[in-house]
Design a protein around this motif. Structure first.
Motif, PDB file in Angstrom:
ATOM      1  N   ASP A 178      39.787  36.155  29.913  1.00  0.00           N
ATOM      2  CA  ASP A 178      40.961  36.947  30.260  1.00  0.00           C
ATOM      3  C   ASP A 178      40.872  37.248  31.756  1.00  0.00           C
ATOM      4  N   SER A 179      41.843  37.998  32.264  1.00  0.00           N
ATOM      5  CA  SER A 179      41.927  38.134  33.718  1.00  0.00           C
ATOM      6  C   SER A 179      40.700  38.824  34.307  1.00  0.00           C
ATOM      7  N   ASN A 230      47.048  43.848  35.985  1.00  0.00           N
ATOM      8  CA  ASN A 230      48.192  42.951  36.218  1.00  0.00           C
ATOM      9  C   ASN A 230      49.120  43.589  37.253  1.00  0.00           C
ATOM     10  N   HIS A 253      42.524  30.757  32.705  1.00  0.00           N
ATOM     11  CA  HIS A 253      42.928  31.869  31.826  1.00  0.00           C
ATOM     12  C   HIS A 253      43.286  31.317  30.447  1.00  0.00           C
TER      13      HIS A 253
HETATM   14  P1  13P Z   1      44.498  39.789  29.804  1.00  0.00           P
HETATM   15  O1  13P Z   1      44.256  38.524  30.547  1.00  0.00           O
HETATM   16  O2  13P Z   1      43.791  40.928  30.471  1.00  0.00           O
HETATM   17  O3  13P Z   1      44.219  39.702  28.372  1.00  0.00           O
HETATM   18  O4  13P Z   1      46.055  40.179  29.938  1.00  0.00           O
HETATM   19  C1  13P Z   1      47.042  39.500  29.249  1.00  0.00           C
HETATM   20  C2  13P Z   1      48.009  38.940  30.171  1.00  0.00           C
HETATM   21  O5  13P Z   1      49.189  39.091  29.995  1.00  0.00           O
HETATM   22  C3  13P Z   1      47.513  38.188  31.295  1.00  0.00           C
HETATM   23  O6  13P Z   1      48.488  38.004  32.193  1.00  0.00           O
END
Ligand code: 13P
Ligand code: SF4
Length: 378
Positions: free
Chosen positions: A55-56, A136, A39
């Motif tokens: 990203d995730s 998340n 990540h």
């Molecule tokens: P993204 O990875 O979807 O950008 O989300 C941000 C984040 O806080 C990941 O834990």
């Protein structure tokens, strides 16, 4: 949060060079059986070994695309490893190098709390209530949302997903039409709904720790959005004083922040967008640009190092660091790979078949609405 047993002491005695060489050797040894995903918020010492960064959501999709790899070592946090397990085949195993790498935001929406909130909100809110969960969140929360007609979203597609959930309901058209329960991040929910034109008065915060969510029955009947009382402990650290301090500088900094930041901060920023948006905005800006960025510090440092022709700094003077992402380090990565090479799968993250089925429904609804960009290797 899960507990990670301390590593054998031999890993503490290894130098940085020994750890690096050891990991590279193990990667060679495991070959195409292994893929390492990293990540954007991971430390550089880990990112250097990642076959892919993202990203995730991108990382989960990348995991799904790795049909040859038997082992997916996910350098991120627990909910991301769960999503990867949901989207990969039964044959593939997802490993998280440190099991205590959880996410405080995902932990703020427990499935038991959601099961308690749902009947209250559906009985009292009136009209159809559509649950939307940020990715998340735990697999159990995603599955609940999938079973109850809702969808997942990410910070890059939350707007589209909210529009879908509202199904034509618009600000100023009274209280009829769909309502939305948005979890676990109240800030992403508020920022996105406000960007769609909804006033703050149409949003109520549901606090799972209070009786009836801390809401009165008369309030429930008029609200359009129920925002779960959750937040990111990293992005919530940015505040208006940080914005004022940047504005007081002589240099022309543009403020760019993630929508997990507070509403007041997002309102005062020049641009608001997801992790991938932040990366693109900086990389595509002309030489000499000045950026003050409200997101996790490892990504800010990496952007600064990769764009030496621009002035890049954190929006805050303090270090906004995700301490759980930070738990993944070279020692845990080395240990995980060494165990794999010896035939032992450690720290596997799995999602049971029933949860997986319903969570896929929520993820698929999102992907159908907002297919993501093609993904490229680093
Ligand atoms: P993204 O990875 O979807 O950008 O989300 C941000 C984040 O806080 C990941 O834990
Ligand atoms: Fe969770 Fe925030 Fe860390 Fe992301 S940055 S893993 S949302 S605590």
């Amino acid at each position: 949060m899960l507990y990670q047993l301390p590593l054998p002491s031999k890993y503490n005695d290894l130098t940085e060079a020994e750890l690096r060489d050891g990991i590279l050797n193990l990667k060679r040894q495991l070959g195409t059986r292994l893929v390492i995903l990293g990540h954007h918020y991971q430390q550089d010492e880990v990112v250097q070994f990642a076959d892919f960064t993202g990203d995730s959501l991108k990382l989960s999709q990348l995991a799904a695309a790795q049909t040859r790899a038997e082992f997916i070592v996910f350098c991120g946090v627990h909910f991301m490893a769960e999503s990867a397990d949901i989207l990969t085949s039964e044959r593939q195993q997802v490993l998280l190098p440190d099991l205590s790498a959880g996410c405080s935001m995902a932990d703020m929406a427990h499935i038991d709390q959601l099961e308690e909130a749902w009947p209250l909100l559906t009985d009292m809110a009136g009209g159809k209530l559509v649950p939307i969960t940020y990715v998340n969140s735990s697999a159990a929360v995603k599955a609940f949302v999938g079973r109850h007609g809702g969808a997942c979203c990410t910070s890059s597609n939350a707007r589209l997903v909210l529009e879908w959930a509202l199904d034509g309901a618009a600000p100023g058209n009274g209280t009829s039409g769909n309502r939305v329960l948005f979890l676990p991040d109240q800030h992403l929910g508020r920022n996105t709904a406000h960007a769609l034109g909804w006033p703050l008065e149409s949003m109520l915060v549901y606090d799972p720790k209070k009786p009836d969510g801390g809401l009165r029955p008369d309030e429930l009947a008029t609200a359009r959005f129920f925002l779960w009382r959750g937040h990111c402990s990293v992005h919530q650290l940015f505040n208006e004083q940080h914005v004022e301090a940047i504005r007081a500088l002589d240099e022309p900094y543009r403020i760019l922040c993630h929508p997990e930041c507070r509403w007041e901060v997002c309102q005062a920023a020049d641009e608001v967008g997801s992790t991938e948006f932040i990366i693109q905005a900086v990389e595509q800006s002309p030489a000499g640009s000045h950026w003050a960025i409200g997101t996790e510090i490892h990504l800010v440092h990496r952007l600064a190092a990769g764009n030496p022709d621009k002035q890049i700094r954190s929006l805050a003077g303090i270090q906004c660091l995700c301490t759980t992402m930070y738990r993944i380090d070279m020692k845990h990565l080395y240990w995980t790979l060494e165990q794999l090479a010896e035939g032992n799968v450690v720290n596997r993250v799995t999602v049971d078949a029933e949860t997986r089925r319903d969570a896929v429904t929520a993820l698929d609804r999102m992907l159908h609405l907002a297919p993501t960009q093609p993904i490229a290797a680093r």
